[in-house]
Design a protein around this motif. Structure first.
Motif, PDB file in Angstrom:
ATOM      1  N   GLN A 108       0.835  -1.187   0.000  1.00 43.42           N
ATOM      2  CA  GLN A 108       0.000   0.000   0.000  1.00 43.42           C
ATOM      3  C   GLN A 108       0.881   1.252   0.000  1.00 43.42           C
ATOM      4  OE1 GLN A 108      -3.358   0.234  -0.230  1.00 43.42           O
ATOM      5  NE2 GLN A 108      -3.395  -1.993  -0.508  1.00 43.42           N
ATOM      6  N   THR A 109       0.747   2.073  -1.043  1.00 42.70           N
ATOM      7  CA  THR A 109       1.475   3.340  -1.133  1.00 42.70           C
ATOM      8  C   THR A 109       0.517   4.407  -1.633  1.00 42.70           C
ATOM      9  OG1 THR A 109       2.172   3.057  -3.438  1.00 42.70           O
ATOM     10  CG2 THR A 109       3.565   2.040  -1.739  1.00 42.70           C
ATOM     11  N   ASP A 110       1.084   5.541  -2.080  1.00 39.43           N
ATOM     12  CA  ASP A 110       0.233   6.591  -2.628  1.00 39.43           C
ATOM     13  C   ASP A 110      -0.143   6.326  -4.077  1.00 39.43           C
ATOM     14  OD1 ASP A 110       2.815   6.876  -3.524  1.00 39.43           O
ATOM     15  OD2 ASP A 110       2.794   9.068  -3.486  1.00 39.43           O
ATOM     16  N   TRP A 453       5.319   0.720  -9.579  1.00 40.25           N
ATOM     17  CA  TRP A 453       4.450   1.800  -9.065  1.00 40.25           C
ATOM     18  C   TRP A 453       3.587   2.279 -10.225  1.00 40.25           C
ATOM     19  CZ3 TRP A 453       3.030   6.842  -9.718  1.00 40.25           C
ATOM     20  CH2 TRP A 453       2.584   7.568  -8.605  1.00 40.25           C
ATOM     21  N   LYS A 455       0.124   4.670 -11.304  1.00 40.64           N
ATOM     22  CA  LYS A 455      -0.837   5.701 -10.905  1.00 40.64           C
ATOM     23  C   LYS A 455      -2.179   5.447 -11.585  1.00 40.64           C
ATOM     24  CE  LYS A 455      -1.705   9.466  -8.558  1.00 40.64           C
ATOM     25  NZ  LYS A 455      -1.627   9.453  -7.089  1.00 40.64           N
TER      26      LYS A 455
END
Length: 455
Positions: A108-110, A453, A455
């Motif tokens: 869990q990250t941004d 990662w 977005k």
């Protein structure tokens, strides 16, 4: 030394091999590289099937492969057969568990989606020793192949038939030809292989000088290395220990593989309260061990692997005696027979500054040290350039906790003999090397741990 099978029990040269030419070596490197481009995409299920088949071959032909090891380096046949069976177990472990160990891990990250992916590196060079000719290799090969890497093996020059047998087993199991290749080459050819851009990493089990040499070359070319080097493992016995079990285990822990094991117990650190009884009974058990032909089922101790190892061990013992150590049993090579035989030996009353305090004795020699209490035991255990394994015997919980926390080693075994287990990471600290084999940590050593990662 040439590449040959020389029976250490009698000195007979059984088979010789020509080293690979530079041209042949180049062809094998090229094959490995071309194979990797396709092999990296082979489904995990298929690789697991091949590895399970390798385990089946090992189990079905354990006697054949065990005899090969015994003839090449002298371990008792019953121990060699057990080694073959252990190789089968590491194949089955990674065949079953690699899919989970290499599965993507979400974090869990941004980002809307971020995770860790484990991907193969490419060609991995394995430089392996003679003392466990199959096990040392399979514990590298099984996780490396399941991760999608391909392997090149530079084995010790005195176990060429074992080296070729490993390649044979994996190819018979179904692995494509270029996924694992044995290189019959001399040590002087290793540096050029490490420097080759196609080779992405290396692993070595062996001596300190060999590890330093490989690591230095790899460092110049920014290549990762895993090293499992020497050890002088302490075996600590406290007053509350189950003395009968500790003494019986002490014999096995020192004499395993004719005393030629990095994780064999070498320094026996004994509390004063039990030292006299422990020593008397240890001498008695050592005296009862049968030395002889390692192919015979009742042999406990076979020959050392090479004349050079015998000579080095004899010199260490003689020098220790000159420096003040006392021989309780053994202490001289056996001259009444051919071969590289050295008897079970115990050195006690080892003075401060004696080489026996800090050098590794690679053979059936036990070094005894008396201590007044646990503080002295821990100091003595840690007073070593090595940090591979340690065994401590006590029924006192506070002592257990202190040994676990304070002993400087890659493994600490409480009331048990140090051993490798496919489910647990294995390796050392200090001059015993770095990196880990086996378990989850072992399969992660030679992968690109890639962060994703999105977005």
């Amino acid at each position: 030394m040439g590449i040959a099978t020389t029976n250490p029990a009698n000195g007979d040269v059984l088979k010789t091999f020509e080293p690979l030419s530079d041209r042949d070596l180049e062809a094998k490197l090229d094959l490995a590289q071309q194979t990797f481009l396709n092999y990296r995409t082979v489904p995990m299920q298929q690789k697991a099937s091949w590895l399970n088949r390798a385990a089946e071959i090992l189990e079905a032909e354990r006697d054949r492969f065990g005899k090969t090891m015994t003839l090449e380096m002298g371990k008792p046949l019953k121990a060699a057969i057990a080694e073959v069976e252990k190789c089968a177990s590491v194949c089955r472990y990674y065949a079953e568990n690699a899919p989970q160990l290499l599965a993507d891990v979400s974090v869990q990250t941004d980002a809307s989606h971020s995770f860790i992916r484990y991907q193969p590196l490419g060609i991995i060079l394995a430089v392996m020793p003679w003392n466990f000719p199959l096990w040392q290799v399979f514990r590298f090969a099984a996780p490396a192949l399941m991760a999608g890497n391909v392997g090149l093996l530079k084995h010790a020059s005195n176990v060429p038939q074992s080296a070729l047998a490993i390649e044979e087993i994996l190819h018979r199991a179904g692995f494509p030809t270029g996924t694992f290749q044995t290189l019959l080459i001399g040590a002087d050819q290793v540096a050029a292989i490490v420097a080759d851009d196609r080779v992405k990493a290396a692993t070595l089990t062996g001596s300190e000088p060999a590890g330093i040499s490989l690591a230095s070359t790899a460092g110049k070319h920014l290549k990762k290395v895993v090293l499992e080097l020497g050890g002088s493992d302490p075996f600590i016995v406290m007053p509350s220990a189950d003395l009968e079990t500790a003494i019986s285990t002490a014999v096995t822990a020192r004499m395993i593989n004719n005393g030629q094991s990095c994780i064999a117990a070498k320094r026996f650190i004994l509390a004063d309260a039990i030292a006299d009884e422990f020593i008397d009974r240890l001498v008695e058990k050592y005296r009862a061990l049968k030395i002889g032909d390692p192919l015979l089922p009742d042999t406990d101790i076979g020959p050392l692997a090479t004349p050079g190892i015998l000579k080095d061990l004899d010199q260490q013992v003689k020098m220790s005696v000159q420096q003040g150590a006392k021989v309780l049993i053994g202490g001289e090579p056996l001259s009444d027979r051919p071969g590289n035989f050295y008897p079970p030996t115990i050195l006690s009353e080892i003075p401060a500054g004696c080489l026996a305090e800090h050098e590794e004795f690679f053979g059936p020699v036990a070094l005894l040290f008396r201590v007044p209490d646990i503080d002295a035991a821990i100091r003595r255990a840690n007073d070593s350039p090595f940090g591979l394994g340690a065994s401590a015997w006590t029924t006192n919980q506070q002592e257990r906790d202190r040994f676990i926390e304070e002993i400087e080693a890659g493994s600490v075994f409480i009331n048990g003999m140090v051993k490798s287990d496919v489910r647990l990471p294995f390796g050392g600290i200090k001059r015993s090397g770095y990196g880990r084999e086996l378990g989850k940590e072992g399969i992660h050593e030679f992968v690109n741990i890639k962060t994703i990662w999105e977005k």
